[in-house]
Design a protein around this motif. Structure first.
Motif, PDB file in Angstrom:
ATOM      1  N   SER A   1      96.298  34.351  70.819  1.00 36.75           N
ATOM      2  CA  SER A   1      96.223  34.324  69.364  1.00 36.75           C
ATOM      3  C   SER A   1      95.378  35.487  68.853  1.00 36.75           C
ATOM      4  CB  SER A   1      95.631  32.998  68.884  1.00 36.75           C
ATOM      5  OG  SER A   1      94.334  32.862  69.385  1.00 36.75           O
ATOM      6  N   GLN A   2      95.836  36.027  67.760  1.00 35.59           N
ATOM      7  CA  GLN A   2      95.160  37.125  67.047  1.00 35.59           C
ATOM      8  C   GLN A   2      95.045  38.409  67.866  1.00 35.59           C
ATOM      9  OE1 GLN A   2      91.973  36.241  64.352  1.00 35.59           O
ATOM     10  NE2 GLN A   2      92.148  34.058  64.723  1.00 35.59           N
ATOM     11  N   CYS A   3      95.937  38.569  68.832  1.00 39.03           N
ATOM     12  CA  CYS A   3      95.839  39.821  69.591  1.00 39.03           C
ATOM     13  C   CYS A   3      96.660  40.936  68.932  1.00 39.03           C
ATOM     14  CB  CYS A   3      96.256  39.618  71.047  1.00 39.03           C
ATOM     15  SG  CYS A   3      98.012  39.318  71.258  1.00 39.03           S
ATOM     16  N   GLY A   4      97.430  40.601  67.906  1.00 35.98           N
ATOM     17  CA  GLY A   4      98.118  41.658  67.158  1.00 35.98           C
ATOM     18  C   GLY A   4      99.634  41.650  67.236  1.00 35.98           C
ATOM     19  N   LYS A   5     100.223  40.526  67.657  1.00 31.91           N
ATOM     20  CA  LYS A   5     101.683  40.453  67.810  1.00 31.91           C
ATOM     21  C   LYS A   5     102.409  40.617  66.471  1.00 31.91           C
ATOM     22  CE  LYS A   5     101.352  36.299  69.596  1.00 31.91           C
ATOM     23  NZ  LYS A   5      99.886  36.163  69.604  1.00 31.91           N
ATOM     24  N   THR A   6     101.952  39.838  65.495  1.00 37.40           N
ATOM     25  CA  THR A   6     102.645  39.857  64.206  1.00 37.40           C
ATOM     26  C   THR A   6     102.511  41.224  63.542  1.00 37.40           C
ATOM     27  OG1 THR A   6     102.242  37.500  63.933  1.00 37.40           O
ATOM     28  CG2 THR A   6     102.767  38.735  61.934  1.00 37.40           C
ATOM     29  N   ALA A   7     101.335  41.802  63.620  1.00 39.87           N
ATOM     30  CA  ALA A   7     101.126  43.125  63.014  1.00 39.87           C
ATOM     31  C   ALA A   7     102.074  44.146  63.644  1.00 39.87           C
ATOM     32  CB  ALA A   7      99.674  43.546  63.184  1.00 39.87           C
TER      33      ALA A   7
ATOM     34  N   PHE B   1     101.627  47.227  57.321  1.00 38.80           N
ATOM     35  CA  PHE B   1     100.658  46.437  58.078  1.00 38.80           C
ATOM     36  C   PHE B   1     100.308  45.195  57.265  1.00 38.80           C
ATOM     37  CE2 PHE B   1      96.362  45.306  59.402  1.00 38.80           C
ATOM     38  CZ  PHE B   1      96.489  45.311  60.780  1.00 38.80           C
TER      39      PHE B   1
ATOM     40  N   TYR C   1      95.651  37.716  57.818  1.00 38.50           N
ATOM     41  CA  TYR C   1      96.027  37.026  59.057  1.00 38.50           C
ATOM     42  C   TYR C   1      96.546  35.630  58.741  1.00 38.50           C
ATOM     43  CZ  TYR C   1      95.639  34.223  63.257  1.00 38.50           C
ATOM     44  OH  TYR C   1      95.916  33.363  64.285  1.00 38.50           O
TER      45      TYR C   1
ATOM     46  N   THR D   1     100.786  32.387  63.459  1.00 37.02           N
ATOM     47  CA  THR D   1     102.244  32.280  63.598  1.00 37.02           C
ATOM     48  C   THR D   1     102.620  30.977  64.295  1.00 37.02           C
ATOM     49  OG1 THR D   1     102.356  34.670  63.842  1.00 37.02           O
ATOM     50  CG2 THR D   1     104.289  33.437  64.559  1.00 37.02           C
TER      51      THR D   1
ATOM     52  N   GLY E   1     100.206  32.390  69.637  1.00 35.41           N
ATOM     53  CA  GLY E   1      99.335  32.679  70.773  1.00 35.41           C
ATOM     54  C   GLY E   1      98.387  31.540  71.105  1.00 35.41           C
TER      55      GLY E   1
ATOM     56  N   LYS F   1      95.686  47.212  69.254  1.00 36.50           N
ATOM     57  CA  LYS F   1      94.437  47.583  68.551  1.00 36.50           C
ATOM     58  C   LYS F   1      93.680  48.685  69.286  1.00 36.50           C
ATOM     59  CE  LYS F   1      93.928  42.748  67.057  1.00 36.50           C
ATOM     60  NZ  LYS F   1      93.002  41.641  66.757  1.00 36.50           N
TER      61      LYS F   1
ATOM     62  N   ASP G   1      92.867  51.376  68.252  1.00 36.96           N
ATOM     63  CA  ASP G   1      91.873  52.003  67.354  1.00 36.96           C
ATOM     64  C   ASP G   1      90.485  51.408  67.529  1.00 36.96           C
ATOM     65  OD1 ASP G   1      91.849  49.848  64.694  1.00 36.96           O
ATOM     66  OD2 ASP G   1      93.542  49.779  66.022  1.00 36.96           O
ATOM     67  N   LEU G   2      90.438  50.145  67.995  1.00 44.49           N
ATOM     68  CA  LEU G   2      89.125  49.483  68.121  1.00 44.49           C
ATOM     69  C   LEU G   2      88.368  49.925  69.380  1.00 44.49           C
ATOM     70  CD1 LEU G   2      89.863  45.840  66.884  1.00 44.49           C
ATOM     71  CD2 LEU G   2      88.924  47.776  65.617  1.00 44.49           C
TER      72      LEU G   2
ATOM     73  N   ALA H   1      98.611  49.202  65.536  1.00 42.61           N
ATOM     74  CA  ALA H   1      99.511  48.915  64.412  1.00 42.61           C
ATOM     75  C   ALA H   1      98.907  49.409  63.109  1.00 42.61           C
ATOM     76  CB  ALA H   1      99.783  47.409  64.340  1.00 42.61           C
ATOM     77  N   VAL H   2      97.583  49.474  63.084  1.00 39.98           N
ATOM     78  CA  VAL H   2      96.916  49.847  61.844  1.00 39.98           C
ATOM     79  C   VAL H   2      96.890  51.366  61.658  1.00 39.98           C
ATOM     80  CG1 VAL H   2      94.466  50.006  62.563  1.00 39.98           C
ATOM     81  CG2 VAL H   2      95.024  48.999  60.382  1.00 39.98           C
TER      82      VAL H   2
HETATM   83  N1  LIG Z   1      91.949  47.094  63.982  1.00 34.59           N
HETATM   84  C1  LIG Z   1      93.151  46.535  64.176  1.00 34.59           C
HETATM   85  N2  LIG Z   1      93.372  45.255  63.790  1.00 34.59           N
HETATM   86  C2  LIG Z   1      94.603  44.731  64.006  1.00 34.59           C
HETATM   87  C3  LIG Z   1      95.640  45.459  64.619  1.00 34.59           C
HETATM   88  N3  LIG Z   1      96.719  44.658  64.721  1.00 34.59           N
HETATM   89  C4  LIG Z   1      96.357  43.476  64.189  1.00 34.59           C
HETATM   90  N4  LIG Z   1      95.083  43.507  63.757  1.00 34.59           N
HETATM   91  C5  LIG Z   1      94.329  42.404  63.135  1.00 34.59           C
HETATM   92  O1  LIG Z   1      94.178  41.371  64.113  1.00 34.59           O
HETATM   93  C6  LIG Z   1      94.317  40.083  63.487  1.00 34.59           C
HETATM   94  C7  LIG Z   1      95.405  39.284  64.169  1.00 34.59           C
HETATM   95  O2  LIG Z   1      96.628  39.976  64.022  1.00 34.59           O
HETATM   96  P1  LIG Z   1      98.046  39.239  64.174  1.00 34.59           P
HETATM   97  O3  LIG Z   1      99.068  40.306  64.291  1.00 34.59           O
HETATM   98  O4  LIG Z   1      98.269  38.247  63.092  1.00 34.59           O
HETATM   99  O5  LIG Z   1      97.840  38.467  65.547  1.00 34.59           O
HETATM  100  P2  LIG Z   1      98.849  37.488  66.334  1.00 34.59           P
HETATM  101  O6  LIG Z   1      98.779  37.869  67.759  1.00 34.59           O
HETATM  102  O7  LIG Z   1     100.195  37.514  65.691  1.00 34.59           O
HETATM  103  O8  LIG Z   1      98.145  36.083  66.107  1.00 34.59           O
HETATM  104  P3  LIG Z   1      98.761  34.566  66.253  1.00 34.59           P
HETATM  105  O9  LIG Z   1      99.761  34.393  65.166  1.00 34.59           O
HETATM  106  O10 LIG Z   1      97.565  33.699  66.071  1.00 34.59           O
HETATM  107  O11 LIG Z   1      99.337  34.417  67.631  1.00 34.59           O
HETATM  108  C8  LIG Z   1      94.599  40.343  62.013  1.00 34.59           C
HETATM  109  O12 LIG Z   1      93.405  40.226  61.299  1.00 34.59           O
HETATM  110  C9  LIG Z   1      95.080  41.777  61.986  1.00 34.59           C
HETATM  111  O13 LIG Z   1      94.773  42.430  60.773  1.00 34.59           O
HETATM  112  C10 LIG Z   1      95.386  46.821  64.993  1.00 34.59           C
HETATM  113  O14 LIG Z   1      96.226  47.548  65.523  1.00 34.59           O
HETATM  114  N5  LIG Z   1      94.115  47.294  64.757  1.00 34.59           N
END
Ligand SMILES: Nc1nc2c(ncn2[C@@H]2O[C@H](COP(=O)(O)OP(=O)(O)OP(=O)(O)O)[C@@H](O)[C@H]2O)c(=O)[nH]1
Length: 322
Positions: free
Chosen positions: A32-38, A48, A52, A55, A80, A215, A217-218, A257-258
């Motif tokens: 979760s929150q690893c950046g799939k949706t972005a 972008f 958040y 999903t 996730g 990510k 960039d981080l 993605a950002v």
């Molecule tokens: N700095 C940075 N932040 C990002 C990037 N991609 C996504 N994020 C941030 O990471 C967080 C999670 O991004 P999502 O794409 O929603 O993550 P996910 O994997 O789809 O999450 P789940 O739906 O919980 O499975 C959000 O706050 C985004 O803004 C990136 O490339 N760089």
């Protein structure tokens, strides 16, 4: 399930027969929150996502054109959240003292009561909130470590949460699975072996895998570096990602993605090539019935074979993979 379509950047060549377009299904998994949706949003929607939103399921469509061949992509975003009920059950059983004083007024306490009542799906959506309450009690890193801990080592399907039962619905007929992790969260790389590889092997063992470090960039972001170093951690290096990819026999690619739309495009470019190559191999096996445990129908696509060689050349031109 919403369907989104984007062909903005990917036009048909003049004179090309649209009926010749190929079809590929790509499933995106990862913690979760690893950046799939972005990732998917930037590729399919050209923007972008600002906020958040966890999903459950999303389905995107886009089309890719490689060497004059149009390829229709069906892109599946998944949840996730896989460790939620384990984590919350563990908190409930072992660490209720952290939340002591909760008389039902504390939101985290209420979440845990839901867990006890078996409402894991609902609880999953509030997991972030539980963690945030734990953060207040024991600090961010401890809360995250506590919740993630070594759960993956012990996780079994018999105690998997709601999403673990729902996510496999995405896998049938997939041509490629993209496993994402977050470069700024080393534990998400560990999940590749603890969770994702096994799940993919169980539900679609013949599907091509790609490992994507999100990510990027981080990796040089000061706040991220300070936060990680406070806990004697560093962002995942390219070599670490690459070594993991080798372990699971997958190509490795990184993206932001950002910051870089091109890096995102490269991922889908490589994924598309993997789909095409996979189908090419399937055809060479004389359409053998070696399908997967839960895939009952894998259509033969001889037209994919025809473009496979050209696409490989195209890959060499524009993508950097292991
Ligand atoms: N700095 C940075 N932040 C990002 C990037 N991609 C996504 N994020 C941030 O990471 C967080 C999670 O991004 P999502 O794409 O929603 O993550 P996910 O994997 O789809 O999450 P789940 O739906 O919980 O499975 C959000 O706050 C985004 O803004 C990136 O490339 N760089």
């Amino acid at each position: 399930m919403k369907e989104r379509r984007s062909i903005q950047k990917l036009s048909l060549q003049p004179g090309m027969d649209p009926s010749q377009s190929l079809k590929c299904k790509i499933v995106v998994v990862g913690d979760s929150q690893c950046g799939k949706t972005a990732l998917l949003h930037v590729f399919a929607k050209d923007c972008f996502p600002e906020n958040y939103v966890p999903t459950v399921f999303e389905n995107y469509t886009a089309s890719f054109e490689i060497d004059k061949q149009r390829i229709e992509l069906s892109l599946w975003d998944t949840s996730g959240y896989w460790y939620v009920s384990r984590a919350c059950a563990r908190i409930t059983q072992e660490r209720s003292d952290l939340l002591s004083g909760g008389t039902g007024k504390c939101p985290a306490d209420r979440c845990l009561r839901w867990a006890s009542a078996g409402r894991t799906a609902r609880l999953a959506l509030t997991f972030g909130y539980v963690v945030s309450c734990l953060c207040q009690a024991v600090g961010f890193q401890s809360a995250v470590h506590y919740c993630l801990g070594d759960l993956g080592l012990h996780a079994s399907h018999s105690c998997s949460p709601y999403y673990d039962n729902v996510r496999p619905l995405s896998y049938p007929d997939s041509d490629a699975v993209i496993i994402c992790f977050d470069i700024s969260r080393p534990e998400t790389l560990d999940s590749v072996l603890k969770k994702w590889k096994g799940e993919i092997q169980e539900f679609c063992p013949n599907t091509k895998m790609l490992l994507v470090g999100c990510k990027s960039d981080l990796r040089t972001d000061l706040t991220t570096l300070v936060e990680l170093s406070n806990h004697r951690q560093t962002p995942v290096s390219y070599d670490q990602g690459s070594a993991m990819a080798k372990q699971i026999s997958a190509p490795y690619i990184e993206c932001s993605a950002v910051q870089s739309e091109n890096s995102v495009r490269d991922i889908f470019h490589v994924a598309t090539l993997a789909c095409v190559n996979k189908n090419n191999k399937n055809i060479k096996r004389n359409k053998s019935a070696r399908s997967t445990k839960r895939i009952s129908h894998m259509p033969s696509r001889p037209d994919l074979a025809a473009v496979s060689t050209d696409l490989r050349k195209d890959k060499a031109k524009s993508c950097t993979v292991m």
